[in-house]
Enzyme design. Structure first.
Site, PDB file in Angstrom:
ATOM      1  N   ASN A   1       0.877  -1.176   0.000  1.00 26.96           N
ATOM      2  CA  ASN A   1       0.000   0.000   0.000  1.00 26.96           C
ATOM      3  C   ASN A   1       0.915   1.227   0.000  1.00 26.96           C
ATOM      4  OD1 ASN A   1      -1.788   2.038   0.476  1.00 26.96           O
ATOM      5  ND2 ASN A   1      -2.719   1.108   2.297  1.00 26.96           N
TER       6      ASN A   1
ATOM      7  N   ARG B   1      -2.356  -1.990  -3.636  1.00 30.91           N
ATOM      8  CA  ARG B   1      -3.565  -1.211  -3.379  1.00 30.91           C
ATOM      9  C   ARG B   1      -3.537   0.034  -4.257  1.00 30.91           C
ATOM     10  NH1 ARG B   1      -5.582   2.857   0.758  1.00 30.91           N
ATOM     11  NH2 ARG B   1      -7.815   2.435   0.774  1.00 30.91           N
TER      12      ARG B   1
ATOM     13  N   HIS C   1     -12.999   2.834  -0.250  1.00 31.55           N
ATOM     14  CA  HIS C   1     -12.986   1.822   0.827  1.00 31.55           C
ATOM     15  C   HIS C   1     -13.657   0.528   0.359  1.00 31.55           C
ATOM     16  CE1 HIS C   1     -13.028   5.204   4.134  1.00 31.55           C
ATOM     17  NE2 HIS C   1     -11.787   4.908   3.778  1.00 31.55           N
TER      18      HIS C   1
ATOM     19  N   ARG D   1     -12.278  15.447   7.138  1.00 26.79           N
ATOM     20  CA  ARG D   1     -13.039  15.770   5.917  1.00 26.79           C
ATOM     21  C   ARG D   1     -14.479  16.098   6.259  1.00 26.79           C
ATOM     22  NH1 ARG D   1     -11.593  10.384   3.011  1.00 26.79           N
ATOM     23  NH2 ARG D   1      -9.358  10.450   3.342  1.00 26.79           N
TER      24      ARG D   1
ATOM     25  N   GLU E   1      -8.084  -5.218   5.221  1.00 28.46           N
ATOM     26  CA  GLU E   1      -7.942  -4.962   3.790  1.00 28.46           C
ATOM     27  C   GLU E   1      -6.792  -5.752   3.188  1.00 28.46           C
ATOM     28  OE1 GLU E   1      -9.089  -0.619   2.787  1.00 28.46           O
ATOM     29  OE2 GLU E   1      -8.642  -0.653   4.912  1.00 28.46           O
TER      30      GLU E   1
END
Ligand code: AMP
Length: 397
Positions: free
Chosen positions: A9, A92, A181, A240, A383
């Site tokens: 990742n 990823r 996601h 955010r 993940e």
């Protein structure tokens, strides 16, 4: 025979990695590279978790991703596990645009397509491509698999992914809801189906971490999700804003003379719980709220209001609701947030088992009462494991 897969990742200045044995699903090694190309000394932390275990640390200049990965691979050579046994590398990648709706074997053409998609994710895709190029150069004999954070949502129905703007403009600039996601939502919804022993569930997955998103999954297929063209839309997040009136953007520009970059920074880095309460970490938010801080209490109310708003909407869109699952940092760890949300969902027949909710565990579990019409679950997301499983499935085809 064990079939280790290296999961990478890559961010702009960091790389997270895990080596996973896909036969046993055991993590053989994991690590973190930090401060790549920052002009300061970089660091690599490598942890060997099988055989002769140990933790290893290197401080070194890391001018680019290739040097960073070469440093990691040297640690594998020196301390294990055996990198030459790797059957694939899973990368990823944040934005697959409309091109990638499933994991893909990476070749030059795929890399070029990913470059074309970079304007859709200027902060994430270029770093992913850097990592892919470096890894392909250093590990030439294994397949490299691209796994896209948007893929699970590629088949959202048109009415869910289409924005009400000029269709020609939307087509020209590929403006639509993509969702993010996806690897987590796919993994967690699959695990919830296993836990509850049903694959026809109408379920809602609440991925509540520093970034947060929610999805509606009907019989294994995603039918709605809260993030959009970018990961800025939807729920209130750590920094955010999530949903706001799009008119706010033009208003900020007119009133303050802010350009696109400044507004992007404001909404991505200075908003959400940070903007509302002064804290990003939900533990700090809760502590401040518990000590009676009024501003923080309002911030928490906004967070829960938005979450419950989406759950109600998604239940209606699916025409029913069998399960709600909480995952990621906040969803897995905050019994308070789960309770505050579930308290407002009595209408759907949600009945939380308060004792089960308060019990800490790393295992997938049901936290609703046996009588609850809608099952409420907590399922830790993973993940890396999801990516390793997907890469193995692709190379085994
Ligand atoms: P993630 O992005 O999934 O790694 O989640 C990180 C976030 O999880 C942190 O910023 C915290 O807000 C939240 N978090 C982690 N542990 C806890 C906890 N025990 N209680 C509440 N929130 C937590």
């Amino acid at each position: 025979m064990s079939k280790p897969i290296l999961v990478l990742n890559c961010g702009s200045s960091s790389i997270k990695y895990q080596m996973i044995d896909t036969e046993t699903e055991e993590v053989l090694a994991k690590g973190l590279v930090q401060r790549i190309a920052t002009g300061t000394t970089g660091t690599v932390d490598h942890e060997v978790l099988s055989g002769e275990t140990g933790e290893f640390h290197v401080d070194q200049d890391l001018p680019n991703h290739e040097v960073a990965l070469a440093t990691v691979f040297k640690l594998f050579d020196e301390h294990g596990p055996d990198l030459s046994a790797t059957v694939a590398v899973a990368h990823r990648t944040v934005h697959g645009g409309e091109k990638f709706s499933a994991p893909v074997l990476i070749d030059e053409e795929v890399v070029n397509t990913m470059k074309d998609l970079s304007p859709l994710a200027p902060l994430h895709n270029p770093a992913g491509i850097e990592g892919i190029n470096a890894a392909r150069k250093l590990l030439t004999d294994v397949p490299h698999v691209g796994i896209f954070d948007t893929a699970f949502f590629a088949d959202l129905p048109a009415e869910a992914h289409t924005y009400a703007i000029d269709t020609e403009l939307a087509k020209k600039l590929q403006i639509r809801k993509y969702g993010f996601h996806g690897t987590s939502h796919q993994f967690v919804s699959g695990e919830a189906a296993k836990l509850l022993g049903r694959d026809d569930l109408k379920q809602i997955v609440c991925h509540l971490g520093n970034g947060a998103s929610i999805s509606a999954v009907d019989a294994g297929h995603a039918v709605e999700t809260s993030m959009g063209l970018t990961p800025l839309a939807g729920l209130v997040m750590g920094t955010r804003s999530g949903d706001i009136d799009p008119g706010v953007v033009a208003y900020l520009s007119r009133e303050l003379g802010w350009d696109a970059q400044r507004i992007d920074t404001e909404l991505n880095k200075k908003s959400g719980m940070l903007g509302l309460t002064g804290h990003t970490d939900m533990r700090d938010v809760q502590e401040a709220a518990d000590s009676g801080d009024e501003r923080t209490k309002v911030g928490l109310d906004v967070y829960i209001h938005r979450l419950v708003f989406y759950i109600g909407a998604y239940a209606t869109l699916m025409g029913g609701l069998d399960a709600i699952t909480f995952t990621a940092g906040v969803g897995e760890n905050s019994a308070e947030i789960r309770e505050m949300a579930c308290e407002r969902l009595g209408l759907f027949g949600v009945e939380l088992d308060k004792e089960a909710n308060a019990t800490r565990s790393k295992s997938p579990r049901v936290i609703s009462t046996p009588n609850s019409k809608v099952k409420v679950c907590v399922i830790p997301t993973n993940e890396e494991l999801a990516m390793a499983r997907q890469a193995l499935a692709l190379i085994s085809k």
